[in-house]
Design a protein around this motif. Structure first.
Motif, PDB file in Angstrom:
ATOM      1  N   ASP A  28       0.786  -1.207   0.125  1.00  0.00           N
ATOM      2  CA  ASP A  28      -0.077  -0.021  -0.119  1.00  0.00           C
ATOM      3  C   ASP A  28       0.755   1.076   0.177  1.00  0.00           C
ATOM      4  O   ASP A  28       1.917   1.375   0.753  1.00  0.00           O
ATOM      5  CB  ASP A  28      -1.061  -0.084   1.131  1.00  0.00           C
ATOM      6  CG  ASP A  28      -1.928  -1.124   1.304  1.00  0.00           C
ATOM      7  OD1 ASP A  28      -2.299  -1.570   0.240  1.00  0.00           O
ATOM      8  OD2 ASP A  28      -2.189  -1.487   2.487  1.00  0.00           O
ATOM      9  N   GLU A  29       0.428   2.349  -0.717  1.00  0.00           N
ATOM     10  CA  GLU A  29       0.989   3.577  -0.683  1.00  0.00           C
ATOM     11  C   GLU A  29       0.264   4.582  -0.417  1.00  0.00           C
ATOM     12  O   GLU A  29      -0.921   4.739  -0.989  1.00  0.00           O
ATOM     13  CB  GLU A  29       1.804   3.670  -2.024  1.00  0.00           C
ATOM     14  CG  GLU A  29       1.070   3.708  -3.266  1.00  0.00           C
ATOM     15  CD  GLU A  29       1.899   4.171  -4.663  1.00  0.00           C
ATOM     16  OE1 GLU A  29       3.178   4.321  -4.358  1.00  0.00           O
ATOM     17  OE2 GLU A  29       1.147   4.127  -5.528  1.00  0.00           O
ATOM     18  N   GLU A  30       0.505   5.553   0.421  1.00  0.00           N
ATOM     19  CA  GLU A  30      -0.354   6.516   0.888  1.00  0.00           C
ATOM     20  C   GLU A  30       0.288   7.988   1.192  1.00  0.00           C
ATOM     21  O   GLU A  30       1.439   7.897   1.577  1.00  0.00           O
ATOM     22  CB  GLU A  30      -1.053   6.155   1.985  1.00  0.00           C
ATOM     23  CG  GLU A  30      -2.101   4.897   1.958  1.00  0.00           C
ATOM     24  CD  GLU A  30      -2.730   4.336   3.370  1.00  0.00           C
ATOM     25  OE1 GLU A  30      -3.670   4.696   3.679  1.00  0.00           O
ATOM     26  OE2 GLU A  30      -1.851   3.807   4.042  1.00  0.00           O
ATOM     27  N   ALA A 272       0.865  -1.734  -6.141  1.00  0.00           N
ATOM     28  CA  ALA A 272       0.102  -1.488  -4.985  1.00  0.00           C
ATOM     29  C   ALA A 272      -1.163  -1.832  -5.042  1.00  0.00           C
ATOM     30  O   ALA A 272      -2.023  -1.628  -6.070  1.00  0.00           O
ATOM     31  CB  ALA A 272       0.333   0.022  -4.789  1.00  0.00           C
ATOM     32  N   SER A 273      -1.709  -2.393  -3.894  1.00  0.00           N
ATOM     33  CA  SER A 273      -3.389  -2.648  -3.870  1.00  0.00           C
ATOM     34  C   SER A 273      -4.151  -1.572  -3.476  1.00  0.00           C
ATOM     35  O   SER A 273      -5.221  -1.401  -3.572  1.00  0.00           O
ATOM     36  CB  SER A 273      -3.475  -3.908  -2.789  1.00  0.00           C
ATOM     37  OG  SER A 273      -2.786  -3.718  -1.713  1.00  0.00           O
ATOM     38  N   LEU A 274      -3.583  -0.728  -2.670  1.00  0.00           N
ATOM     39  CA  LEU A 274      -3.985   0.639  -2.387  1.00  0.00           C
ATOM     40  C   LEU A 274      -3.166   1.990  -2.742  1.00  0.00           C
ATOM     41  O   LEU A 274      -2.039   2.124  -2.291  1.00  0.00           O
ATOM     42  CB  LEU A 274      -4.458   0.548  -1.004  1.00  0.00           C
ATOM     43  CG  LEU A 274      -4.883   1.850  -0.263  1.00  0.00           C
ATOM     44  CD1 LEU A 274      -6.445   2.034  -0.728  1.00  0.00           C
ATOM     45  CD2 LEU A 274      -4.921   1.874   1.306  1.00  0.00           C
ATOM     46  N   SER A 275      -3.639   2.883  -3.378  1.00  0.00           N
ATOM     47  CA  SER A 275      -2.874   3.983  -3.883  1.00  0.00           C
ATOM     48  C   SER A 275      -3.771   5.070  -3.712  1.00  0.00           C
ATOM     49  O   SER A 275      -4.566   5.805  -4.519  1.00  0.00           O
ATOM     50  CB  SER A 275      -2.307   3.957  -5.106  1.00  0.00           C
ATOM     51  OG  SER A 275      -1.488   5.038  -5.326  1.00  0.00           O
ATOM     52  N   ASN A 276      -3.595   5.945  -2.482  1.00  0.00           N
ATOM     53  CA  ASN A 276      -4.601   7.193  -2.043  1.00  0.00           C
ATOM     54  C   ASN A 276      -3.581   8.291  -1.515  1.00  0.00           C
ATOM     55  O   ASN A 276      -2.717   8.040  -0.822  1.00  0.00           O
ATOM     56  CB  ASN A 276      -5.447   6.662  -0.909  1.00  0.00           C
ATOM     57  CG  ASN A 276      -6.680   5.857  -1.435  1.00  0.00           C
ATOM     58  OD1 ASN A 276      -6.624   5.731  -2.758  1.00  0.00           O
ATOM     59  ND2 ASN A 276      -7.279   5.002  -0.714  1.00  0.00           N
ATOM     60  N   THR A 482      -2.763   0.935   7.513  1.00  0.00           N
ATOM     61  CA  THR A 482      -2.938   2.074   6.673  1.00  0.00           C
ATOM     62  C   THR A 482      -3.489   3.243   7.416  1.00  0.00           C
ATOM     63  O   THR A 482      -3.714   3.277   8.683  1.00  0.00           O
ATOM     64  CB  THR A 482      -4.225   1.448   5.855  1.00  0.00           C
ATOM     65  OG1 THR A 482      -5.432   1.432   6.658  1.00  0.00           O
ATOM     66  CG2 THR A 482      -4.109   0.301   5.083  1.00  0.00           C
TER      67      THR A 482
END
Length: 571
Positions: A28-30, A272-276, A482
């Motif tokens: 994940d990247e945030e 990435a499964s999450l990029s917000n 996260t």
């Protein structure tokens, strides 16, 4: 025959790798953007890699997204939990609240070793030297003379057996003089699955992030639960970058991703499964201080600890479908951003006294809450500052405060620092003053750095507390990976750790220019005296007949006749 076996060989190797390390990990990247008071903006990057590694694997060499270089170091030295930060600047708790990950100036490393490790000191030395090479930092200067094992301040943030928590397997050290530069950022980005070519890591341009008021990079490794009942475990690696930008450099005080990082957002990391991207718009609901463009994908309302916050969410994949995009904030004229509530706990530290013989170390703890707060104060004092434990005074409004618990280990010259840890109860709406007297010791001339007159740095004090309310609380919960999991993390208490300033101390320093002047003067005098004495004592005077050619003979005879003629005239 050999060419026919090549596909079979590759199939066998790939089958073994898939069997040993299935793709049971995610990344994940945030990015969190939060306006602060005094015209500052807090940018927090978080890159999380979670790997559900099989229990039969004893080494971390076969992984999909988990960085192998760091995994080999962790497995080789029996590390259960690791926290490493490299920081430049000082976080202002009074004005900015609390960061996601607190870090003191310079380099800090905290490590929990496995209970099966026999010689913790040897593994600690090997770990710091390996991390020094991996991150291109001066962690090889970490040694027993600046390391300690605190009993109350630090606790494992991952899962661990309650009966196996032993401070003897904990090591903590700080290098407050360590400088953070591009050489540390480059290997940090190489640990990411997409490096710095794709995703949010592409924004980490050293030309922009190292010009901020505060920047800190961190690497945090721990073991977490994979399910609700915690029958399975996973390895979590959280890489963080904390930046504080000053918007006063522009008269309009407008800011954007392009202005902060020099480029827009190209897209998400493919792995990435999450990029917000999150933008805190809590202070913009009633007063309309600024305008946010483009429109966010969604909005989240946080009710953590009774404090209401509004968070705008940007899905990078959705917004980057049409190309590079930018997130910008345009301020209204005369509008100011302020914190919802003042920080209820902060501290500062300084040295009093004069001269280079003795002084006192003072730490002030501020409690702005309407109830007493229990805190843990950790003082890390170098061995060359001779402190006197009997001189400890803890006062609040003229009254003495008795610690609820304390632990003190005297330092040993060139072997261990002075370790002082206290549990204090701070009265409501008060300022508690802690002081201890100390002497400045003389060092060996080889122990002084090249710039000896610059002084010696003393690491930050660490204050740990469990806040009853979540005012300006942005720290991540212990059970989430996260940023969104911390928005509504309402619970009984909120754990925070604060670092004070790192101090610059002037020790008694010899005049290193005097030997240089003496050497120059002595060498000059010897050189001037040696030459004539050597010539007189080693050389002999010998008369040598000079043979002249015909021109010289003619000139000599003419001169001789001229001298004789002149004498006759004078007679």
């Amino acid at each position: 025959m050999t060419h026919l076996n090549v596909p079979l060989l590759f199939f066998t190797i790939s089958f073994i790798i898939e069997t040993v390390s299935p793709h049971n990990d995610f990344f994940d990247e945030e990015l969190m953007l939060k306006p602060l008071s005094s015209n500052h903006v807090y940018a927090y990057f978080q890159f999380t890699t979670v790997w559900e590694a099989p229990k039969e694997i004893k080494t971390l060499q076969h992984s999909h997204l988990f960085p192998r270089g760091l995994g080999e170091i962790i497995s080789r030295h029996g590390v259960d939990e690791l926290h490493l930060t490299l920081t430049k600047g000082l976080w202002n708790y009074q004005k900015w609240g609390y960061p996601y990950h607190d870090a003191g100036p310079g380099a800090e490393i905290t490590t929990w070793f496995n209970k099966d490790v026999v010689n913790v000191d040897n593994e600690w030395k090997g770990l710091t030297n390996a991390l020094a090479g991996l991150f291109c930092a001066s962690l090889n200067f970490v040694n027993p003379s600046n390391s300690m094992s605190p009993e109350f301040t630090f606790r494992p943030s991952g899962i661990v057996e309650s009966n196996s928590i032993n401070s003897s397997h904990l090591r903590y050290s700080s290098l407050p003089r360590e400088i953070v530069c591009t050489e540390n950022l480059t290997p940090f980005k190489k640990l990411l699955p997409c490096d710095s070519k794709k995703g949010l890591a592409a924004l980490l341009n050293s030309a922009y992030i190292h010009n901020t008021n505060y920047h800190s990079i961190g690497v945090h490794f721990r073991v977490i639960c994979s399910n609700a009942v915690c029958t399975k475990t996973s390895l979590e690696l959280r890489q963080s970058v904390s930046l504080v930008y000053d918007t006063m450099v522009d008269t309009s005080q407008d800011w954007s991703i392009l202005k902060f990082f020099g480029m827009g957002i190209k897209g998400a990391c493919p792995l990435a499964s999450l990029s917000n991207i999150y933008v805190d718009v809590s202070n913009n609901n009633t007063n309309q201080i600024y305008r946010l463009t483009p429109q966010p994908s969604a909005k989240i309302t946080s009710l953590r600890g009774g404090q209401r916050n509004e968070i705008a969410v940007y899905d990078i994949r959705a917004h980057s479908a049409k190309g590079i995009f930018n997130i910008g904030v345009t301020h209204n004229a005369g509008a100011k951003v302020s914190l919802n509530y003042p920080s209820i706990l902060y501290a500062n530290r300084y040295i009093i006294g004069y001269g280079q013989e003795r002084g006192s170390l003072v730490t002030k703890l501020y409690n702005n809450y309407w109830q007493p707060l229990d805190v843990v104060l950790l003082e890390n004092i170098p061995w060359y500052l001779l402190v006197y434990f009997h001189s400890v005074t803890i006062t609040c409004e003229g009254q003495q405060i008795v610690p609820l618990a304390q632990r003190y280990l005297p330092g040993k010259e060139r072997k261990s620092p002075y370790y002082l840890e206290m549990v204090l109860r701070l009265p409501a709406r008060s300022v508690t003053r802690f002081s201890i007297e100390m002497d400045y010791s003389f060092l060996k001339w080889q122990e002084y750095p090249p710039d000896a007159n610059h002084g010696f740095y003393m690491g930050s004090a660490v204050i740990t507390a469990l806040l009853p309310i979540a005012r300006n609380y942005t720290a991540l919960p212990l059970d989430g990976s996260t940023i969104t999991s911390s928005f509504n993390a309402s619970r009984v208490g909120y754990l925070v750790q604060l670092r004070t300033e790192s101090l610059l101390i002037s020790l008694p320093t010899p005049d290193f220019s005097m030997p240089y002047n003496v050497i120059c003067l002595a060498c000059t005098a010897v050189a001037l005296a040696f030459g004539p004495l050597h010539n007189i004592s080693t050389k002999t005077l010998v008369l040598k007949k000079i043979e002249m050619n015909w021109k010289e003979k003619l000139f000599a005879s003419l001169m001789e006749k001229f001298v004789k003629l002149k004498k006759k005239k004078q007679e």
